[in-house]
Design a protein around this motif. Structure first.
Motif, mmCIF file in Angstrom:
data_model
loop_
_atom_site.group_PDB
_atom_site.id
_atom_site.type_symbol
_atom_site.label_atom_id
_atom_site.label_comp_id
_atom_site.label_asym_id
_atom_site.label_seq_id
_atom_site.Cartn_x
_atom_site.Cartn_y
_atom_site.Cartn_z
ATOM 1 N N SER A 90 0.849 -1.188 0.000
ATOM 2 C CA SER A 90 0.000 0.000 0.000
ATOM 3 C C SER A 90 0.883 1.235 0.000
ATOM 4 C CB SER A 90 -0.910 0.004 1.238
ATOM 5 O OG SER A 90 -0.148 0.302 2.400
ATOM 6 N N ASP A 91 0.290 2.406 -0.163
ATOM 7 C CA ASP A 91 1.092 3.631 -0.171
ATOM 8 C C ASP A 91 1.702 3.920 1.195
ATOM 9 O OD1 ASP A 91 -1.407 4.221 0.932
ATOM 10 O OD2 ASP A 91 -1.242 6.324 0.399
ATOM 11 N N GLU A 92 1.260 3.193 2.221
ATOM 12 C CA GLU A 92 1.844 3.337 3.557
ATOM 13 C C GLU A 92 2.914 2.284 3.839
ATOM 14 O OE1 GLU A 92 -1.502 3.074 6.115
ATOM 15 O OE2 GLU A 92 -2.168 5.144 5.755
ATOM 16 N N GLY A 93 3.167 1.404 2.851
ATOM 17 C CA GLY A 93 4.172 0.363 3.033
ATOM 18 C C GLY A 93 3.631 -0.915 3.636
ATOM 19 N N LYS A 94 2.323 -1.068 3.676
ATOM 20 C CA LYS A 94 1.706 -2.282 4.220
ATOM 21 C C LYS A 94 1.679 -3.368 3.151
ATOM 22 C CE LYS A 94 -2.611 -3.896 6.351
ATOM 23 N NZ LYS A 94 -3.975 -3.492 6.756
ATOM 24 N N ILE A 95 2.097 -4.569 3.519
ATOM 25 C CA ILE A 95 2.090 -5.699 2.580
ATOM 26 C C ILE A 95 0.654 -6.195 2.437
ATOM 27 C CG2 ILE A 95 2.996 -7.997 2.091
ATOM 28 C CD1 ILE A 95 5.340 -7.292 4.011
ATOM 29 N N SER A 96 0.104 -6.066 1.243
ATOM 30 C CA SER A 96 -1.312 -6.386 1.063
ATOM 31 C C SER A 96 -1.548 -7.666 0.274
ATOM 32 C CB SER A 96 -2.040 -5.231 0.367
ATOM 33 O OG SER A 96 -1.521 -5.047 -0.933
ATOM 34 N N ARG A 97 -0.688 -7.972 -0.692
ATOM 35 C CA ARG A 97 -0.914 -9.135 -1.536
ATOM 36 C C ARG A 97 0.404 -9.709 -2.046
ATOM 37 N NH1 ARG A 97 -4.826 -9.641 0.665
ATOM 38 N NH2 ARG A 97 -6.967 -9.312 0.011
ATOM 39 N N TYR A 98 0.369 -11.018 -2.379
ATOM 40 C CA TYR A 98 1.452 -11.696 -3.092
ATOM 41 C C TYR A 98 0.844 -12.385 -4.307
ATOM 42 C CZ TYR A 98 4.375 -11.376 1.160
ATOM 43 O OH TYR A 98 5.105 -10.933 2.244
ATOM 44 N N LEU A 99 1.502 -12.287 -5.443
ATOM 45 C CA LEU A 99 1.143 -13.090 -6.607
ATOM 46 C C LEU A 99 2.352 -13.950 -6.935
ATOM 47 C CD1 LEU A 99 -0.811 -10.673 -9.005
ATOM 48 C CD2 LEU A 99 -1.721 -12.292 -7.332
ATOM 49 N N HIS A 100 2.170 -15.269 -6.925
ATOM 50 C CA HIS A 100 3.285 -16.183 -7.112
ATOM 51 C C HIS A 100 3.332 -16.697 -8.552
ATOM 52 C CE1 HIS A 100 3.775 -16.081 -2.807
ATOM 53 N NE2 HIS A 100 2.531 -16.495 -2.623
ATOM 54 N N GLY A 101 4.513 -17.133 -8.972
ATOM 55 C CA GLY A 101 4.678 -17.692 -10.306
ATOM 56 C C GLY A 101 5.308 -16.702 -11.267
ATOM 57 N N ILE A 102 5.091 -16.929 -12.554
ATOM 58 C CA ILE A 102 5.675 -16.054 -13.585
ATOM 59 C C ILE A 102 4.615 -15.505 -14.537
ATOM 60 C CG2 ILE A 102 7.929 -17.192 -13.523
ATOM 61 C CD1 ILE A 102 7.080 -18.786 -15.994
#
Length: 294
Positions: free
Chosen positions: A203-215
C-alpha cells in the motif's frame, strides 16, 4: 488303524493346501505392506528440500509494514529511500530479482510487463513498479539498461516515470527481503542466486497487502491486487463491480471467483432488467389509455 485315525490323516491332508494357501496370502500381504511403507518413506525423503534450499522461498507477511528508511540506488546512480516511492497515494508492485539472472527473473519481469500491457491503469499514475536487485554487485548502469529493455517490451513510453529499477547494498536489500518474506541464497557451485518468483504488493503506507506467485500475472489478477493494495481508491465504478466478484486466496496466491458475490450481482442485474421491462410496458399501457381517452 482305527477309523478315527484314518479320518484324522485324511483331514490333515485336506487342510495342508488350504494352510499353505493362507500362509502364501499372509506372506504376500506382509510384503505389500512393507513395500508400501518403503515407498511412503522414500516419497517423504524426496519431499524434504535439499539443504541448500532450506533458507530459500517466500513467506507471506500480509498486513505487516516495510521500513521506509531502507536505502537503495536508482537507475541513475542516485541514493534514494523506500519512502520516496511510498506515501504518494499509489500502491507499489515490488519485484525482487537480479538483472543477470539466466532465466527466472527474466520470466518474472516479462510476465509482469505482459500483464501491465493489458492493464488500463498506468504506472506512475495509479501505481508504481519497483524492481530491486538482490545482487550487491550489480550496477545502476545495468539497472538502467534493464529498465529501457522492459519499457520497450511494455510498449508504453509514458510509463517510464512509474518503472523504477534499483540496486542496493547486501545489508539493505537483505533487510527489505526479510521484511517482505523474500529469502534467497547464493549458490557457489552454479554461480547463481536461488530465489522464489513472486510479486509483492504494498500500500502507499508500506503495508504488505498481496502476493502473486509464479511467472504469469494476468491483467485481472494485477487489477485485483492493485485495487486491494489501494484500498479501493483506484478504478472506475465498473472496475469495482467486476473486482467484487473475485477474492484473494492466500493458499494459491491468486484470485478466485466468489459464487455468492456473482449471484448477488446477477440478482441485482435481473431486478434492474425486470424493472425496466415492466416499466416499459406500464408506460406503454398508460400512453395507450391516454390516447384512447382523447
Amino acid at each position: 488303524m482305527s477309523a478315527l485315525a484314518n479320518y484324522t490323516i485324511k483331514r490333515s491332508h485336506n487342510l495342508q493346501p488350504r494352510l499353505l494357501s493362507s500362509l502364501h496370502v499372509f506372506s504376500l500381504l506382509i510384503f505389500v505392506i512393507l513395500l508400501t511403507r518403503a515407498q511412503i518413506t522414500s516419497a517423504q525423503e524426496h519431499d524434504v528440500p535439499p539443504e541448500e534450499l532450506e533458507n530459500v522461498g517466500v513467506t507471506e507477511k500480509l498486513g505487516e509494514f516495510v521500513s521506509d528508511d531502507i536505502t537503495l540506488t536508482n537507475q541513475y546512480g542516485e541514493e534514494v529511500q523506500l519512502a520516496d516511492y511510498l506515501h504518494n497515494d499509489r500502491p507499489v508492485i515490488l519485484a525482487m530479482v537480479y538483472y543477470e539472472c539466466p532465466m527466472l527473473c527474466n520470466l518474472i519481469l516479462q510476465g509482469l510487463m505482459k500483464g501491465l500491457s493489458e492493464l488500463s491503469w498506468q504506472p506512475g499514475d495509479e501505481f508504481d513498479v519497483l524492481a530491486v536487485s538482490i545482487s550487491p554487485t550489480e550496477t545502476p548502469e545495468l539497472a538502467r539498461a534493464n529498465k529501457e529493455n522492459y519499457l520497450e517490451q511494455l510498449g508504453n513510453p509514458d510509463a517510464a516515470d512509474g518503472l523504477h529499477f534499483m540496486t542496493g547494498s547486501e545489508e539493505e536489500v537483505r533487510r527489505l527481503g526479510d521484511q517482505v518474506g523474500f529469502y534467497y541464497e547464493w549458490n557457489e557451485q552454479t554461480q547463481e542466486y536461488m530465489h522464489g518468483s513472486s510479486l509483492i504488493f504494498l500500500s502507499d503506507e508500506g503495508k504488505i497487502s498481496r502476493y502473486l506467485h509464479g511467472i504469469d500475472y494476468p491483467e485481472l489478477m494485477l487489477r485485483n491486487a492493485l485495487y486491494d493494495a489501494a484500498d479501493g481508491r483506484i478504478g472506475s465504478p465498473m472496475d469495482r463491480v467486476v473486482l467484487y466478484c473475485f477474492q484473494y486466496d492466500s493458499q494459491s496466491g491468486s484470485y478466485v471467483p466468489v459464487a455468492v458475490n456473482i449471484m448477488k450481482i446477477g440478482g441485482v442485474i435481473t431486478l434492474v432488467l425486470l424493472g425496466g421491462f415492466l416499466g416499459f410496458f406500464f408506460l406503454r399501457e398508460r400512453k395507450s389509455r391516454t390516447e384512447y381517452a382523447t
